[in-house]
Design an enzyme around this catalytic site. Structure first.
Site, PDB file in Angstrom:
ATOM      1  N   SER A 135      -0.992  -0.024   7.550  1.00  0.00           N
ATOM      2  CA  SER A 135      -0.083   1.117   7.519  1.00  0.00           C
ATOM      3  C   SER A 135       1.365   0.638   7.671  1.00  0.00           C
ATOM      4  O   SER A 135       1.871  -0.032   6.783  1.00  0.00           O
ATOM      5  CB  SER A 135      -0.491   2.134   8.586  1.00  0.00           C
ATOM      6  N   HIS A 171      -2.686   4.629   2.830  1.00  0.00           N
ATOM      7  CA  HIS A 171      -3.486   5.848   3.026  1.00  0.00           C
ATOM      8  C   HIS A 171      -3.452   6.714   1.758  1.00  0.00           C
ATOM      9  O   HIS A 171      -3.314   7.933   1.819  1.00  0.00           O
ATOM     10  CB  HIS A 171      -2.960   6.642   4.228  1.00  0.00           C
TER      11      HIS A 171
END
Length: 244
Positions: A135, A171
């Site tokens: 991330s 994501h």
């Protein structure tokens, strides 16, 4: 024996939840260790940075426990409230793998730069230390990407470390706004060519070349988004399954 070339494993994965609580390192993190070519008989030296999450001590304990189960010699480099070692740059350079956790990529970049770590990461990367993360710990290595660092609405960040000259979308399959925003940013020129990962997928780079995508989860994908002509084109990159 450092990695064969400057290597980055940028992911939307790296962890798996344990049935009895806590986490273990998942396939993309183990791949980063394999790419570091650690000599036989020595535990891999993995340095973890949780800057993007504010260096939470409870999470650091999880990292140490996961490292012990995996056979890693783990060091957590904290920068809050002050650096936890005298020579952060030396610690990075002496690692086999540096793994960066998720959270606020905007805050992470600001804190790293205050402490002069931008140059330290480049030196470690060029020396063959494998850099990786999830991330925010993925986006940081790129020119920029999409982030919720500034609030609940996703926005672009464009001041990444730039070791990889692309945008990065994390994501990509699990947060509905990620894909359309990447397309908007690439179409408008805010981001250049952008490399994206579904949850559980990692992107492996040698130098600045994307050499493969890998996945901890069946059915997931990686994606390259480019501006072509008057539009935006998205191309799927099929990941290699990781069996761990």
């Amino acid at each position: 024996m450092p990695a064969e070339a400057p290597t980055i494993v940028a992911t939307s994965g790296g962890w798996t939840r344990r049935d009895l609580g806590g986490v273990d390192w998942a396939g993309t993190a183990h791949l980063a260790v394999e790419l570091a070519r650690v000599p036989a008989g020595r535990a891999p030296r993995l340095t973890y940075l949780g800057t993007a999450g504010g260096d939470q001590r409870s999470w650091a304990a999880e990292v140490h426990a996961a490292g012990e189960r995996a056979g890693f010699r783990t060091t957590v480099l904290d920068l809050f409230p002050l650096p936890s070692v005298d020579d952060p740059a030396g610690l990075l350079l002496g690692s086999d793998v540096v793994w960066v956790g998720g959270g606020s990529v905007a805050n992470l970049l600001a804190v790293w730069r205050v402490h002069g770590l931008e140059e330290a990461f480049r030196a470690a990367w060029e020396a063959g230390v494998v850099l990786g993360g999830v991330s925010a710990g993925s986006i940081c290595w790129f020119a920029g990407g999409t982030t919720d660092s500034f609030g609940p609405q996703l926005r672009p960040v464009t001041n990444g470390l730039g070791l990889l000259p692309y945008g990065n979308g994390v994501h990509y399959d699990s947060e509905a706004r990620r894909r359309p925003l990447v397309h908007e940013l690439v179409g408008s020129g805010v981001l250049g060519e952008t490399h994206c990962s579904d949850d559980g997928v990692g992107l492996v780079y040698q130098g600045t070349e994307l050499v493969e995508a890998v996945s901890e989860v069946p059915g997931k994908g990686a994606w390259i988004v480019r501006r072509e002509g008057g539009g935006v084109v998205e191309t799927r990159v099929e990941p290699r399954p990781l069996h761990r």
